[in-house]
Design a protein around this motif. Structure first.
Motif: not given
Ligand code: WT7
Length: 666
Positions: A422-424, A508-510, A523-525, A529-531, A534-536
């Motif tokens: 992830m970006t982090e 932040g992921d399951y 996916g995100r916990a 939203i991943k469109v 891309h992270r929104l």
């Protein structure tokens, strides 16, 4: 979290004729040693970079979670990507093969090939210009809002050369998004273009910038690169064209690369989170470059004769790490493509692989799902047999997408993985490592953590989760490439990533670990939203909706989409005096697009009179989402809200009732 496909933990696929084939047991044994002595382990890799001054300490951990990797060491990212190579026989090697989007007579209209010497010269000239005309140097932030043209990496490398930070904003973001980021980063200059080619159309970047700058305080100068011959208005005293600015800068201009501290910032890149404004992730130089060096070798197995292609946009972290700094540091030859991979036809991406003989291919599940829909005939038009290694990134890869690309490009023989990061994290964390040891593949898995990375799946209390049970993904030890902080907000950095579980970074992921120890990130916990990968943040979309006079309250959730993985749907409560209508729906969709950018297209707007809330007045997102998907929320997952199963059920019934009613009277 929307993953709902059947996966098989037992499947084992082995790429053919791989010298680094390994058993899971062997890999885990090696991995354990690397994690145990992780400092020495990473120090050895860092030693393979060129340092102006060696570090005093491998890891300064005196103030967790603010770690300093290779503290006291001095180096320069632009030096590593350029100077190092031009001193060797790589100097005339092609660094970037750039292909523009427009086509003519069935061929790309523009192809630019830049050797390492070309790139070195251009970066030096641009650094010279930034330094002498704008006084850019250490402590400054250079904002960049450019499409995928060679000037984008050139400006990034030039800023790095001067020891300045840069802040790239993806060219699909809106004026408001630019303004917010430039203000937070306090950029003093913004680099943009007259336009961008996207799907055969010209996006008017300069006028978006003009709007953005009405809302910024710090940006005093704008440099406009000519890309599309788009007519733009130039503001006197503020705007300059790149062409004009570069006139008279000698071809052999040289700017000494600044000696920067390993632990000093290289860039800030904004990401969406759960609540609040986007977070500026700050990455360092020494740790970041070390992680990229390691992953380019292990994950991509990059070799001098390879042609490498990462399909991402440099506006996202994938492009920062795996188009700009990673491959260039390794002296690779890479493809950089400007536009849509399916323009003008479905076969564009495959034609690019064939044209340049791409060997290593980095793509995404959204792209693959689009190609599946287009049909395999398009890929069959081209010889893609040069591809010897592939990876995917951005979101979980569904087994069907994995199998399709593995078959049609991978010939069911090459290593193909799904790299989780992830970006982090700055670079890849969980992935197959065909350049080091290749364990069997399974369709849909991320594989095992890379050496040195201590990842784990834990339960709500932070204890290791049982095999095959869903939990939260964490990383235990510090790693090179981790953020220095959130820009100007260290407390938030601590709070978001290091408060949920003690002594661990919360991603932040399951995720699930299967009995072999493989990770499957689901996916995100949280409310991200991943469109299309891309992270929104739902917060950004909801704030955008609030800008419209009719909206009293809203909740945005992601629902599954065949191609994009997820797509946002908004539930909206209208203010007194406003009535639901198709026109209003369209207006609200437009409001969000304008506020956030074309990346944020709402699939639907659903008008309701009430939103389900917990006792502490938090929207029960799980319920809203269940209603949007049309499936009751499960009884077992009480991970994310404080409501009882009964409350959840009744809220679900009520909201679905409203949805039904709304559908009946359009
Ligand atoms: C989130 C980070 C890393 C560069 C692009 C995205 C999801 C990313 C995978 C993968 C399953 C993935 C996670 C993560 N994600 N790669 N291979 N399998 N999920 O960076 O925008 O910072 O997003 O993307 O949910 O948390 P990002």
């Amino acid at each position: 979290m929307t993953v709902d496909w059947s996966i098989s933990f037992d499947e084992k696929i082995m790429p053919k004729d791989l010298p680094n084939a390994a058993t899971v047991e062997d890999y885990i044994k090696f991995h354990k040693t690397s994690v145990k002595g992780y400092r020495e382990f990473w120090a050895k890799l860092a030693g393979e970079l060129d340092w102006f001054r060696k570090w005093d300490k491998v890891l300064d951990d005196s103030n967790p979670p603010f770690y300093k990797w290779f503290a006291g060491g001095e180096l320069n990212a632009s030096y590593l990507c350029l100077d190092r190579h031009v001193k060797t026989e790589r100097k005339n090697k092609v660094a970037i093969i750039w292909e523009g989007e427009p086509m003519e007579n069935g061929k790309p209209k523009e192809v630019r090939k830049l050797t390492y010497s070309d790139l070195y010269r251009e970066v030096n000239r641009v650094a010279y210009m930034l330094k002498n005309k704008y006084g850019v140097g250490k402590g400054d932030v250079v904002g960049i809002y450019l499409p995928m043209i060679p000037e984008l990496p050139i400006f990034m490398l030039a800023a790095a050369r001067l020891g300045a930070m840069f802040c790239v904003v993806f060219s699909g973001f809106s004026a408001d998004a630019i303004a917010e980021r430039m203000n937070d980063a306090e950029a003093k200059i913004l680099i943009t273009a007259d336009g961008a080619w996207r799907g055969g159309k010209v996006l008017d970047l300069k006028s978006i910038v003009d709007q953005a700058l009405e809302k910024t305080k710090t940006v005093k100068s704008v440099v406009v690169v000519n890309r599309t011959n788009n007519k733009v208005s130039m503001k006197g005293g503020r705007d300059g064209t790149f062409e004009e600015l570069m006139k008279g800068i000698p071809a052999n201009a040289h700017v000494e690369p600044e000696r920067v501290k390993s632990e000093s910032p290289l860039y800030v890149l904004y990401t969406s989170g759960t609540t609040g404004k986007p977070k500026g992730q700050v990455h360092d130089v020494g740790g970041y470059m070390t992680l990229l060096h390691a992953t380019m070798k292990w994950v991509f197995d990059i070799k001098d004769q390879d042609v490498y292609w990462c399909m991402a946009d440099i506006g996202w972290v994938t492009g920062h790490s795996y188009i700009v700094f990673g491959p260039l540091m390794e002296g690779a030859t890479e493809v950089m493509y400007e536009g849509l991979p399916v323009f003008p036809e479905q076969n564009r991406w495959a034609s690019i692989i064939e044209r340049y003989g791409v060997n290593i291919f980095y793509t995404s599940p959204t792209a693959i799902r689009g190609w599946i829909k287009g049909g395999e005939q398009w890929v069959k038009m081209h010889d893609t047999s040069t591809v010897r290694l592939m990876h995917s990134v951005g979101e979980p890869i569904n087994p069907e997408a994995f199998r399709w690309l593995f078959k049609h490009v991978g010939r069911e023989t090459v290593p193909f993985g799904s790299t989780w990061w992830m970006t982090e994290t700055g670079g890849i964390m969980i992935s197959h490592t065909p350049g080091l040891m290749m364990v069997p593949m399974k369709a849909g898995t991320n594989g095992l953590p890379i050496p040195g990375i201590d990842a784990e799946v834990v339960d709500e209390s932070g204890k290791p989760q049982k095999a095959s049970e869903r939990g939260f993904l964490v990383i235990r030890n510090p790693w090179p490439g981790m953020p220095l902080t959130i820009f100007k907000d260290p407390d938030r950095y601590k709070e978001v990533y290091f408060s949920k579980f003690p002594n661990a970074f919360y991603a932040g992921d399951y995720a699930v670990r299967d009995p072999d120890g493989y990770f499957w990130v689901l996916g995100r916990a949280d409310e991200v939203i991943k469109v299309a990968g891309h992270r929104l943040g739902t917060y950004e979309l909801e704030s955008a909706l609030m800008q419209h006079k009719s909206v009293a309250e809203s909740a945005v959730v992601g629902v599954p989409d065949d191609i994009k993985g997820e797509i946002p749907v908004a539930f909206v409560i209208l203010r007194q005096g406003f009535k639901p209508s198709e026109e209003l729906k369209a207006e609200l969709k437009d409001t969000v697009r304008k506020a956030v950018g074309p990346v944020a297209s709402l699939k639907d707007v659903i008008f309701v009179s009430k939103l389900p809330k917990t006792r502490s007045a938090k929207i029960m997102r799980r319920v809203v989402k269940a209603v949007a998907i049309g499936k009751p929320p499960g009884d077992t997952t009480t991970l994310d809200d404080e409501a009882s199963v009964e409350e959840v059920k009744s809220a679900y019934a009520q909201l679905s009732g409203e949805l039904e009613k709304g559908r009946k009277k359009p």
